[in-house]
Design an enzyme around this catalytic site. Structure first.
Site, mmCIF file in Angstrom:
data_model
loop_
_atom_site.group_PDB
_atom_site.id
_atom_site.type_symbol
_atom_site.label_atom_id
_atom_site.label_comp_id
_atom_site.label_asym_id
_atom_site.label_seq_id
_atom_site.Cartn_x
_atom_site.Cartn_y
_atom_site.Cartn_z
ATOM 1 N N LEU A 258 5.604 -9.878 1.654
ATOM 2 C CA LEU A 258 5.424 -10.919 0.806
ATOM 3 C C LEU A 258 6.862 -11.823 0.504
ATOM 4 O O LEU A 258 7.938 -11.311 0.471
ATOM 5 C CB LEU A 258 5.265 -10.527 -0.706
ATOM 6 C CG LEU A 258 3.896 -9.389 -0.741
ATOM 7 C CD1 LEU A 258 4.101 -8.576 -2.245
ATOM 8 C CD2 LEU A 258 2.836 -10.248 -0.765
ATOM 9 N N TYR B 40 -0.569 7.322 13.755
ATOM 10 C CA TYR B 40 0.864 6.516 13.664
ATOM 11 C C TYR B 40 1.742 7.024 14.631
ATOM 12 O O TYR B 40 2.185 8.172 14.461
ATOM 13 C CB TYR B 40 1.470 6.506 12.344
ATOM 14 C CG TYR B 40 0.889 6.030 11.252
ATOM 15 C CD1 TYR B 40 -0.075 4.818 11.346
ATOM 16 C CD2 TYR B 40 0.895 6.410 9.812
ATOM 17 C CE1 TYR B 40 -1.085 4.370 10.227
ATOM 18 C CE2 TYR B 40 0.071 5.655 8.654
ATOM 19 C CZ TYR B 40 -0.781 4.761 9.050
ATOM 20 O OH TYR B 40 -1.586 4.324 8.055
ATOM 21 N N PHE C 164 2.882 -5.719 7.698
ATOM 22 C CA PHE C 164 3.866 -6.331 8.594
ATOM 23 C C PHE C 164 4.467 -7.772 8.275
ATOM 24 O O PHE C 164 5.317 -8.086 8.999
ATOM 25 C CB PHE C 164 2.812 -6.594 9.884
ATOM 26 C CG PHE C 164 2.533 -5.227 10.322
ATOM 27 C CD1 PHE C 164 3.177 -4.250 10.656
ATOM 28 C CD2 PHE C 164 1.023 -4.726 10.219
ATOM 29 C CE1 PHE C 164 3.025 -2.864 11.277
ATOM 30 C CE2 PHE C 164 0.574 -3.621 10.572
ATOM 31 C CZ PHE C 164 1.403 -2.527 11.174
ATOM 32 N N PHE D 35 -0.088 -1.853 2.182
ATOM 33 C CA PHE D 35 0.401 -3.216 2.288
ATOM 34 C C PHE D 35 0.554 -3.697 0.931
ATOM 35 O O PHE D 35 0.501 -4.836 0.622
ATOM 36 C CB PHE D 35 -0.375 -4.233 3.116
ATOM 37 C CG PHE D 35 -0.643 -4.128 4.496
ATOM 38 C CD1 PHE D 35 0.076 -3.257 5.092
ATOM 39 C CD2 PHE D 35 -1.692 -4.709 5.295
ATOM 40 C CE1 PHE D 35 -0.197 -2.842 6.594
ATOM 41 C CE2 PHE D 35 -2.031 -4.243 6.447
ATOM 42 C CZ PHE D 35 -1.215 -3.622 7.015
ATOM 43 N N PRO D 36 1.237 -2.658 -0.011
ATOM 44 C CA PRO D 36 1.774 -3.188 -1.067
ATOM 45 C C PRO D 36 2.856 -4.273 -1.170
ATOM 46 O O PRO D 36 2.868 -5.114 -2.249
ATOM 47 C CB PRO D 36 2.202 -1.846 -1.850
ATOM 48 C CG PRO D 36 2.478 -1.255 -0.834
ATOM 49 C CD PRO D 36 1.585 -1.316 0.313
ATOM 50 N N LEU D 37 3.492 -4.264 -0.311
ATOM 51 C CA LEU D 37 4.657 -5.375 -0.067
ATOM 52 C C LEU D 37 4.253 -6.470 0.933
ATOM 53 O O LEU D 37 5.093 -7.119 1.215
ATOM 54 C CB LEU D 37 5.921 -4.810 0.223
ATOM 55 C CG LEU D 37 6.301 -3.403 -0.667
ATOM 56 C CD1 LEU D 37 7.408 -2.852 -0.284
ATOM 57 C CD2 LEU D 37 6.627 -4.433 -2.150
HETATM 58 N N1 LIG Z 1 -5.551 2.570 5.140
HETATM 59 C C1 LIG Z 1 -4.968 1.796 6.132
HETATM 60 O O1 LIG Z 1 -5.777 1.278 6.716
HETATM 61 C C2 LIG Z 1 -3.492 1.452 6.120
HETATM 62 C C3 LIG Z 1 -3.218 0.158 6.708
HETATM 63 C C4 LIG Z 1 -1.860 0.061 6.753
HETATM 64 C C5 LIG Z 1 -0.851 0.747 5.911
HETATM 65 N N2 LIG Z 1 -1.394 2.008 5.276
HETATM 66 C C6 LIG Z 1 -0.414 2.962 4.444
HETATM 67 O O2 LIG Z 1 0.247 2.093 3.747
HETATM 68 C C7 LIG Z 1 1.485 2.339 3.572
HETATM 69 C C8 LIG Z 1 2.406 1.088 3.152
HETATM 70 O O3 LIG Z 1 2.034 0.098 4.264
HETATM 71 P P1 LIG Z 1 3.035 -0.620 4.963
HETATM 72 O O4 LIG Z 1 4.172 0.231 5.004
HETATM 73 O O5 LIG Z 1 2.432 -1.066 6.206
HETATM 74 O O6 LIG Z 1 3.396 -1.912 4.309
HETATM 75 P P2 LIG Z 1 4.336 -2.407 3.013
HETATM 76 O O7 LIG Z 1 4.493 -1.094 2.129
HETATM 77 O O8 LIG Z 1 3.317 -3.190 2.212
HETATM 78 O O9 LIG Z 1 5.545 -3.009 3.297
HETATM 79 C C9 LIG Z 1 6.361 -2.493 4.573
HETATM 80 C C10 LIG Z 1 7.261 -3.348 4.837
HETATM 81 O O10 LIG Z 1 8.178 -4.136 3.816
HETATM 82 C C11 LIG Z 1 9.477 -3.773 4.373
HETATM 83 N N3 LIG Z 1 10.269 -3.151 3.145
HETATM 84 C C12 LIG Z 1 9.994 -1.993 2.180
HETATM 85 N N4 LIG Z 1 10.618 -1.894 1.293
HETATM 86 C C13 LIG Z 1 11.223 -3.076 1.186
HETATM 87 C C14 LIG Z 1 12.414 -3.580 0.123
HETATM 88 N N5 LIG Z 1 12.588 -2.953 -0.884
HETATM 89 N N6 LIG Z 1 12.941 -4.639 0.397
HETATM 90 C C15 LIG Z 1 12.680 -5.664 1.527
HETATM 91 N N7 LIG Z 1 11.550 -5.088 2.302
HETATM 92 C C16 LIG Z 1 11.036 -3.918 2.216
HETATM 93 C C17 LIG Z 1 9.415 -2.539 5.240
HETATM 94 O O11 LIG Z 1 10.686 -2.785 6.162
HETATM 95 P P3 LIG Z 1 11.834 -1.728 6.021
HETATM 96 O O12 LIG Z 1 11.354 -0.707 6.879
HETATM 97 O O13 LIG Z 1 13.008 -2.439 6.922
HETATM 98 O O14 LIG Z 1 12.314 -1.387 4.919
HETATM 99 C C18 LIG Z 1 8.233 -3.000 6.060
HETATM 100 O O15 LIG Z 1 8.341 -4.067 7.091
HETATM 101 C C19 LIG Z 1 1.717 2.811 5.126
HETATM 102 O O16 LIG Z 1 3.031 3.421 5.132
HETATM 103 C C20 LIG Z 1 0.518 3.665 5.341
HETATM 104 O O17 LIG Z 1 0.818 4.990 5.024
HETATM 105 C C21 LIG Z 1 -2.875 2.323 5.396
#
Ligand SMILES: NC(=O)c1ccc[n+]([C@@H]2O[C@H](COP(=O)([O-])OP(=O)(O)OC[C@H]3O[C@@H](n4cnc5c(N)ncnc54)[C@H](OP(=O)(O)O)[C@@H]3O)[C@@H](O)[C@H]2O)c1
Length: 299
Positions: A223, A66, A220, A215-217
């Protein structure tokens, strides 16, 4: 309804003394746009991490690819020396191309380099948990993981890694992995609208293995669903809080690492652990990813 347990309660990674709150934090969003280069405001990223720790978070998910390197360097800047009990989970198996692409890095040499990059940039002698990431960007693809996992297990024997997990794997690859070394967690793509791993999660729960959805939310493309909006309005929560509360109620072995670069969103996400979704809301939400209401969902 609300629950009194702190940060969703606890889960101990199997065969370890690592007792994690079920609500953690994913650090990927702390790098610059496209998970590339530094963020616009490094101090703001530091504040998010310190706020997470102050709120009791003891599980942070990261990777040295990252940024690359940037996210780990910010974690070190914000939190080193690390507080007792904090578990930083990282991953190896990928690298970034000059064009910002995500490429496999699964050769023995690349895995050794990946582990050493994490050690250096996090400023530690031993990594708490390392996930071996295989498969594509969003989905696993079948194929033996013996070679890279054996290489990672050697690094564990050398004392550079405490525990090993797998990311982007199928149940068959997980079973193969367990024949090679102890696996404490699986990190795959899953959320209220992405339910392909339902049976896998249940099987892992039976074995006491943690399942950590990435990607719990929605990742990119966060939801969007009228069902999430409706349930959220009915319990005075936000749609994102409902998506997280649904995951916590889905299975006790699910640990959350929602990602955000904003303190406001971090607080909102952590507070989601307090919501107890009533059974009729759960039934409505289940329909998002399993058919009936799937048409209302856009990602
Ligand atoms: N193993 C793998 O291949 C893999 C792949 C992807 C990710 N990951 C891990 O999974 C973690 C989580 O995934 P992710 O961060 O990509 O996706 P995510 O948690 O599903 O969603 C993040 C997105 O949601 C927004 N968000 C977060 N909280 C919010 C809220 N309360 N209200 C509105 N929007 C909100 C964030 O924007 P803001 O910054 O504006 O809040 C960002 O755009 C990553 O940090 C990473 O460590 C692992």
């Amino acid at each position: 309804m609300t629950k009194q347990t702190k940060l969703g309660g606890n889960f101990t990674l199997p065969g370890t003394s690592m007792n994690l709150h079920r609500m953690g934090y994913g650090a990927m969003q702390l790098a610059g746009p496209g998970v590339w280069g530094p963020p616009r405001d490094v101090n703001a990223a530091v504040v998010v991490l310190r706020e997470a720790i102050a709120a009791g978070v003891n599980h942070i998910d990261t990777s040295d690819f990252y940024g690359p390197h940037v996210t780990n360097q910010i974690i070190k800047q914000a939190l080193h020396p690390y507080p007792d009990g904090l578990v930083v989970v990282t991953k190896v198996g990928a690298r970034r191309g000059q064009d910002k692409s995500w490429l496999h890095a699964l050769s023995r040499r690349e895995l050794i380099d990946g582990v050493h990059n994490n050690l250096r940039n996090l400023g530690v002698d031993r990594l708490d948990v390392v996930n071996l990431r295989v498969g594509g960007m969003m989905e696993p693809s079948e194929g033996s993981i013996e070679e890279p996992l054996t290489a990672l297990a050697e690094l564990k024997k050398q004392g550079l890694i405490r525990h090993i997990g797998l990311s982007n794997v199928t149940p068959r690859q997980f079973a193969e992995g367990q024949r090679i070394t102890e696996i404490v967690c699986v990190q795959n793509f899953y959320n209220v609208a992405q339910r392909k791993d339902d049976a896998f999660i249940d099987a892992l729960a039976q074995q006491g293995i943690a399942y950590v959805p990435f990607f719990p939310l929605g990742g990119f493309s966060p939801l969007q669903s009228s069902t999430l909006d409706r349930v959220a309005a009915s319990i005075q929560a936000t749609p994102m809080q409902v998506a997280l509360a649904w995951l916590l109620q889905r299975s006790p072995n699910i640990l959350l690492i929602p990602g955000t670069s904003s303190v406001k969103h971090l607080r909102e996400n952590l507070a989601a652990a307090a919501f107890e979704l009533p059974s009729d809301a759960i039934a409505e939400l289940n329909a998002i990813g399993t058919g009936a209401a799937a048409g209302q969902f856009t990602q």
